[in-house]
Design an enzyme around this catalytic site. Sequence first.
Site, short mmCIF file in Angstrom:
data_model
loop_
_atom_site.label_atom_id
_atom_site.label_comp_id
_atom_site.label_asym_id
_atom_site.label_seq_id
_atom_site.Cartn_x
_atom_site.Cartn_y
_atom_site.Cartn_z
CD GLU A 1 -2.71 1.62 0.48
OE1 GLU A 1 -2.80 2.79 0.07
OE2 GLU A 1 -3.45 0.69 0.10
CB THR B 1 -5.85 0.45 -3.50
OG1 THR B 1 -5.01 1.01 -2.47
CG2 THR B 1 -5.76 -1.06 -3.44
CG HIS C 1 -4.76 3.96 3.60
ND1 HIS C 1 -5.60 4.85 4.22
CD2 HIS C 1 -5.15 3.92 2.29
CE1 HIS C 1 -6.46 5.34 3.35
NE2 HIS C 1 -6.21 4.79 2.16
CG ASP D 1 -1.50 0.33 -3.69
OD1 ASP D 1 -0.45 0.86 -3.30
OD2 ASP D 1 -2.59 0.45 -3.09
CG HIS D 2 -1.58 4.14 -4.93
ND1 HIS D 2 -1.38 5.15 -4.02
CD2 HIS D 2 -2.50 3.32 -4.37
CE1 HIS D 2 -2.16 4.96 -2.96
NE2 HIS D 2 -2.84 3.84 -3.15
#
Length: 652
Positions: free
Chosen positions: A284, A324, A456, A507-508
């Site tokens: 994440e 995500t 996150h 994911d990013h």
Amino acid sequence: MLFPKRHSLLKTFAITFLFFAILIRVCLYFFSIKLIDFSILNFIKIFAIGFFYDIGSLTYFLALYVVYLLIIPAKLHGSKLDKIITNFAYGLFLFVIIFSFLAEIPFWQEYQRRFNFIAVDYLLYTYEVVENIHQTFPIPLLIGVIFLILFLSIRYAKHKNAYNNTFQNSDSFKAKLIPSSIIITILILFHFNIKNTQAEVFDNVNENELAKSGLYSFFAAYKSNELNFKDFYQTIDSSENYTILRNKITAENDSLLSDSKDIIRFTRNNGKEQKPNVIFIGLESLNARFMPSFSNNENWAIAIDSLANKSIFFTNLFATGTRTIRGMEAITLAIPPTPGRSIVKRKSNHNLFTIGEIFKQKGYTRTFMYGGDGHFDNMTNYFSYNGFDIIDRKKSHRINTKLPTKRTRIEDNEVTFENAWAACDGDLYNKLLKYADQQHKTKQPFFNFVMTSSNHQPYTFPKGVINSDENTRENAIKYTDKTFKEFFEKAKTKPWFKNTVFVVMADHCCYSAGRTEINVENHHIPAYIFNLKNEKPRQIDKLSSQIDIFPTLFGYLNWSYENKLFGKDISKMSLEEERAFVGNHRKVGLLKPNKLLILDTQKQHTTYYWNKEKNKLTKTKTDSILLKETIAYYQSAYELFKNGGLKIASEK
């Protein structure tokens, strides 16, 4: 007099609304002072355009009440019913605008944007959002601030005698008609003629966002979550489009299986096929620059970096988006990002040709594993209706008994810590280890898609695991890194480890906004393949994309297979083939080793020279060949999804 006494409270509300709108813009301006190109002229333009949009946003609220004021006869002014309706409406509208204005501050700090499609998506997931707010800011304090401001606003209205004037008057229908007509006319003109994108007159994306209204941006995003490519973007003739695309995605070891507007082909890799277990770990929000290998001075992700240097390490790979589900779309479908919401959240996203279909061809089980409730962002439905079993932290009231695949819950006794989003990474990894043990006993190869979440916001994690318990991005990454290390230490003791390949990729990135339309640096992510047999660790510096990772893995495993993937085997790419795809909700771009071409709505495009070392984009003349190539990728991705061209053949 433009506003008769009957409109006193309406006028006071308008003044209050505009005061808070300007105040929030001032706050956001100073939050972004390091990211904008300051000039007196731009400062004036930002606030002038912003005031225009604030007026337009305000009329949506005023129109509801002004119609009520117009139709209620003078003899009912100040009646019990009138007071109940007016007091309730005034209090409710004040609460809504105060809450929304305050909510813009943390949203801006996270995304450097006014409310957009992310805010629209989050509105649908009340539990996660409320819990996230609670864990980021003390809810009692937040509610207290809202009600304090609400109280002061009502006191201000009373101080101006707005309540008394509204209830104690005999204004006629004619007196009320003029202001009512003006407000409704402004609303109609604004609603049907003004678009949110018209505020974007600056080269700097932060200045464009500051000029907008948060509330208007929210509803504009709600209306445009899916963008019709042909209505908003430059296109080329359909036959030329697919000619370009098929030429670009077809490698030397590919054979096209159709002469129509399709990309189905057979990919042949020589050598004996290997069928190890495959575990994908999605990290994440992990920027490449958090790792020492990318000259990062903070050294937050030491274990993740250490394993990268024992792997096939892709050092020049970029995420397609900033969320995500955009990463999931790119990884599973190997497709460039289509404008609007991710395919993970769209209708007609069942029975698509994902990488899972290729694993199925090779006899693998397929499982999606997430530490939170997979209902969020439609992940459960997307993966399940594309052939994956589900393991998640499902809430009992969200159980979908009609899912076509098996769904298993991460039980309470398997969770030591969880926040608004999910069980912590440590608990997720322990569940993965337990599940892999069970899978190993079946003697069938498995593919597990695992999505982490601890890095996150609100950046909470179990206490005592790292040296600090402070909830910061730095500590969340350090926790993510430590649990990652512990997982591999445990995995190496398992009987299935030697025959398991691990694909690790973010994911990013976090901090996905920046000075320019698309900040290239904030799409640069780590990605590597670990534990491949007969492959020595090495770095691959070719410019590539998330969509290329699994086609590359299939090449290393010597798999031959039919597919509809846009991605290519990075190990076989020539210099001319290097490219990456980057985008946000509305803008999509094709990145080359020294250029970036961005397609935007209103059929516009911009080309930049990209200085990678300085992460600097400089506008340059557009190459027509590059423009057509960019259009071909994105136009085809849109068309193939819409017309069913990405479906499994038997499901079209």
